[in-house]
Design a protein around this motif. Structure first.
Motif, PDB file in Angstrom:
ATOM      1  N   UNK A  51       0.826  -1.218   0.000  1.00 17.83           N
ATOM      2  CA  UNK A  51       0.000   0.000   0.000  1.00 17.83           C
ATOM      3  C   UNK A  51       0.856   1.261   0.000  1.00 17.83           C
ATOM      4  N   UNK A  52       2.176   1.111   0.213  1.00 21.19           N
ATOM      5  CA  UNK A  52       3.075   2.269   0.251  1.00 21.19           C
ATOM      6  C   UNK A  52       4.140   2.146  -0.838  1.00 21.19           C
ATOM      7  N   UNK A  53       4.389   3.257  -1.489  1.00 19.84           N
ATOM      8  CA  UNK A  53       5.452   3.310  -2.489  1.00 19.84           C
ATOM      9  C   UNK A  53       6.800   3.520  -1.835  1.00 19.84           C
ATOM     10  N   UNK A  54       6.836   4.330  -0.782  1.00 21.67           N
ATOM     11  CA  UNK A  54       8.064   4.605  -0.044  1.00 21.67           C
ATOM     12  C   UNK A  54       7.766   4.640   1.449  1.00 21.67           C
ATOM     13  N   UNK A  55       8.720   4.184   2.246  1.00 23.76           N
ATOM     14  CA  UNK A  55       8.643   4.262   3.707  1.00 23.76           C
ATOM     15  C   UNK A  55      10.011   4.676   4.220  1.00 23.76           C
ATOM     16  N   UNK A  79       4.610   7.161   1.779  1.00 24.12           N
ATOM     17  CA  UNK A  79       3.989   7.679   0.558  1.00 24.12           C
ATOM     18  C   UNK A  79       3.105   6.583  -0.009  1.00 24.12           C
ATOM     19  N   UNK A  80       1.817   6.817  -0.040  1.00 25.94           N
ATOM     20  CA  UNK A  80       0.886   5.791  -0.498  1.00 25.94           C
ATOM     21  C   UNK A  80       0.944   5.624  -2.013  1.00 25.94           C
ATOM     22  N   UNK A  81       0.659   4.419  -2.466  1.00 26.96           N
ATOM     23  CA  UNK A  81       0.588   4.170  -3.910  1.00 26.96           C
ATOM     24  C   UNK A  81      -0.686   4.806  -4.457  1.00 26.96           C
TER      25      UNK A  81
END
Length: 425
Positions: A51-55, A79-81
């Protein structure tokens, strides 16, 4: 130290209760190194949700009235997809390639659910399907998948074409060191002839049928790689029962896969594998050509044509109700180690010995007669070749094969044979 607060910044449609399961372990850290390790693991768990593009992780001293001298705050910046994503890629199957187009709605309801539509156009198979994926919060390995699909495939070794329209429900869960899959599938199958020269035995199988089946798969996988393992073992056992939940196909099907790997000197690896299976028709009905086992080709008993071992009629291979196959491989690095540590590590040379047999059984006979029939007319082959790893899911093989134990009706490939696939003997 004491972790006083864990903050998540950047949330939109994702529900906070889902993330609480993934990050709760950070609060149990006792020192700074432990905080860093647990925060890294939590980051990987958050990315695994899809569910996240970046963490990103930020660790800082606590501030505020309740701040302790040894207190820490851990912040995850996410950052959510996007709500809708598309993909285009190619896929490798067993001696088959295909182009895949997909549309995906990740995190549909805010708890890592995923809705996917996929269209695939391949050399032997065309399919499209809609699937819904739902994990259990806090236990991502426990998940439910619902599928609705249509698949059209061509099987030239049997002069057969098949169109399947179906739906399925699949439950995945771990249990100790094992992984389990429970599945129900209902499918409307339409069989037809691929060519005018199709044998009468294949024409007899043509028509429509309904299959409703329950299946269970148990696997244990301790290998360090699915393609080039140098240690570990794999055991996969599958059972399928058709007919008791409806449909006109009735059978019990059992099959297994075993692989053992051991590292030797000079980065060489000895690998041994064994496959086997039996299909028992129920209710006096004969088995269907679409449910039987097939053997032979660059992904199983090398040196033989694709699925061209066993019962056949007028050049069309009909499959069998029982089979076994074994393989012994010696994998070594390329001579003189070109590209070591880089491109060269994608390649291996291997020397192999394969054997197997496929036949039909008379289930009125006893187990001793069954074993005797499987031990008759054993096909085997040996040779050497080069293997190329494609990511960690597929591989290509270019081998020189010497087939032995050839029986009347078998189609052989004496000499160079090329293969591509995801499952190899």
């Amino acid at each position: 130290v004491v972790v006083q607060h864990v903050n998540i910044q950047g949330l939109g449609r994702t529900k906070e209760d889902l993330l609480g399961y993934e990050i709760s372990d950070v609060f149990h850290a006792k020192n700074l190194i432990d905080v860093m390790k647990r925060a890294h693991i939590a980051r990987l768990r958050l990315l695994r949700l899809g569910v996240f593009k970046e963490v990103e992780v930020l660790i800082d001293t606590s501030e505020g009235k309740d701040a302790l001298p040894n207190g820490l705050d851990v912040t995850f910046e996410v950052t959510e997809v996007k709500r809708l994503t598309g993909s285009y890629n190619t896929m490798v199957g067993n001696n088959e390639g295909s182009m895949v187009l997909g549309l995906k709605l990740p995190n549909v309801f805010g708890r890592a659910e995923k809705l996917t539509f996929q269209f695939s156009y391949g050399t032997k198979e065309t399919s499209y399907g809609l699937s819904f994926f739902k994990p259990q919060p806090g236990y991502f390995e426990r998940n439910l998948t619902l599928n609705l699909y249509k698949v059209t495939g061509q099987f030239p070794w049997s002069s057969l074409k098949e169109t399947d329209r179906g739906l399925s429900a699949e439950l995945n869960f771990p249990l100790g060191v094992t992984s389990h899959t429970l599945k129900w599938e209902g499918v409307w199958r339409e069989l037809g002839c691929l060519a005018r020269s199709a044998s009468f035995a294949v024409r007899e199988e043509s028509g429509h049928s309904l299959k409703s089946a329950l299946s269970h798969t148990m696997s244990i996988d301790s290998r360090n790689s699915a393609i080039f393992p140098n240690r570990g073992a794999l055991l996969r056992i599958n059972q399928e029962l058709a007919g008791y939940t409806g449909g006109d196909a009735s059978f019990l099907k059992e099959d297994f896969e075993l692989q053992l790997n051991r590292q030797l000197f000079w980065d060489s690896v000895l690998s041994a594998s064994l496959w086997g299976g039996m299909l028992h028709p129920i209710g006096g009905q004969p088995s269907c050509i679409a449910d039987r086992f097939y053997l032979g080709g660059p992904t199983s008993v090398r040196g033989f044509g694709m699925y061209s071992i066993g019962p056949q009629s007028e050049g069309d291979y009909l499959g069998g109700e029982a089979y076994w196959a074994g393989g012994l491989h010696l994998y070594t690095p390329l001579p003189f180690r070109p590209g070591k540590g880089g491109f060269g590590d994608l390649f291996r040379t291997h020397f192999f010995l394969n054997a197997g047999n496929l036949c039909n059984l008379n289930y009125g006979e006893g187990p001793q007669a069954h074993l005797q029939r499987l031990a008759e007319c054993i096909r085997w082959s040996y040779g050497a070749g080069i293997v190329l790893r494609l990511g960690n899911i597929a591989r290509l093989e270019l081998n020189y094969c010497v087939p032995m134990g050839v029986q009347s009706g078998d189609r052989i490939c004496d000499g160079v044979q090329f293969g591509a696939g995801i499952r190899f003997l």
